[in-house]
Design a protein around this motif. Sequence first.
Motif, PDB file in Angstrom:
ATOM      1  N   ILE A   1       0.829  -1.209   0.000  1.00 18.79           N
ATOM      2  CA  ILE A   1       0.000   0.000   0.000  1.00 18.79           C
ATOM      3  C   ILE A   1       0.865   1.262   0.000  1.00 18.79           C
ATOM      4  O   ILE A   1       0.579   2.228  -0.708  1.00 18.79           O
ATOM      5  CB  ILE A   1      -0.956  -0.017   1.210  1.00 18.79           C
ATOM      6  N   ARG A   2       1.948   1.247   0.794  1.00 19.90           N
ATOM      7  CA  ARG A   2       2.847   2.412   0.831  1.00 19.90           C
ATOM      8  C   ARG A   2       3.481   2.661  -0.532  1.00 19.90           C
ATOM      9  O   ARG A   2       3.579   3.799  -1.000  1.00 19.90           O
ATOM     10  CB  ARG A   2       3.938   2.216   1.887  1.00 19.90           C
TER      11      ARG A   2
ATOM     12  N   GLN B   1       0.911   4.128  -2.875  1.00 22.74           N
ATOM     13  CA  GLN B   1       0.656   5.537  -2.596  1.00 22.74           C
ATOM     14  C   GLN B   1       1.800   6.419  -3.096  1.00 22.74           C
ATOM     15  O   GLN B   1       1.568   7.468  -3.700  1.00 22.74           O
ATOM     16  CB  GLN B   1       0.463   5.740  -1.088  1.00 22.74           C
ATOM     17  N   LYS B   2       3.025   5.979  -2.865  1.00 19.58           N
ATOM     18  CA  LYS B   2       4.187   6.794  -3.241  1.00 19.58           C
ATOM     19  C   LYS B   2       4.281   6.982  -4.747  1.00 19.58           C
ATOM     20  O   LYS B   2       4.602   8.069  -5.230  1.00 19.58           O
ATOM     21  CB  LYS B   2       5.469   6.145  -2.710  1.00 19.58           C
TER      22      LYS B   2
ATOM     23  N   LYS C   1       1.736   6.507  -6.815  1.00 19.98           N
ATOM     24  CA  LYS C   1       0.396   6.811  -7.351  1.00 19.98           C
ATOM     25  C   LYS C   1      -0.140   5.665  -8.238  1.00 19.98           C
ATOM     26  O   LYS C   1      -0.625   5.890  -9.347  1.00 19.98           O
ATOM     27  CB  LYS C   1       0.407   8.128  -8.121  1.00 19.98           C
TER      28      LYS C   1
END
Length: 239
Positions: free
Chosen positions: A145-146, A149-150, A152
């Motif tokens: 997930i990280r 997110q980073k 996109k």
Amino acid sequence: QKNWEGRELLKELNIDPAIVARNILWASFWSMEAHVFFHADPHPANILVRANNEVVFIDFGSCGSFNNQQRIALEQMVLAMRDQDVETMARATLILMEPIPPVDLPTLVKETQEEYLRVLHTFNTPAQFTQYWERTSARQWLTMIRIAQKFKLPSNLHMLRMIRATLLYDSIVLRLDNQLDRYAEYTAFMKDLAEIVKLKWRKRAKENNGDGVFLTIEEAGQAFNDLLLRTKSALGRPI
């Protein structure tokens, strides 16, 4: 919870928490690896335990499913985690996150591998020095997930359901038996599944008598198609 009345009831019904934990874990493996769909909301209120460690799932209002490529990627992810192979873990992660928009792939792969190295460090720490939740798949999925997110990267609905379900399964199982090794159990499950498939093939071949050779050819063709799918999946990756 040190509830002595409850413990006496467990003895009376022949319920062993460690066996229940293993049954729940194997049910999750089976539903994700071999079944049409998996229960995506396996919280404690949706899992009943009957006498002799029989597990019953209820409330199938939230379910998920995978295609063949996603199943292969999940299998690679778990086995790579067991073998501490961060490169394969990173590659499988990208397959699970497809379709991937234009992105700096070398940087994405490098950072994913570094994150998974930290995850493996926690898993290699003796159980007595870690909290139970640190040895669940939580660290693994939070890493995914990280990274998403980073860079996109969008997350598909099936993956989000799988992450949620796996976190619930793991937290329940490790609270019932904090010494259970998820990856050793997965390896045993895959061996057991392979034996079941072999037995089914032999049974069908015997039932077809003279047509057994044609049945074997047909199944060999299916196996070859599966191999082609895996090869195409591997060669089609940008890494």
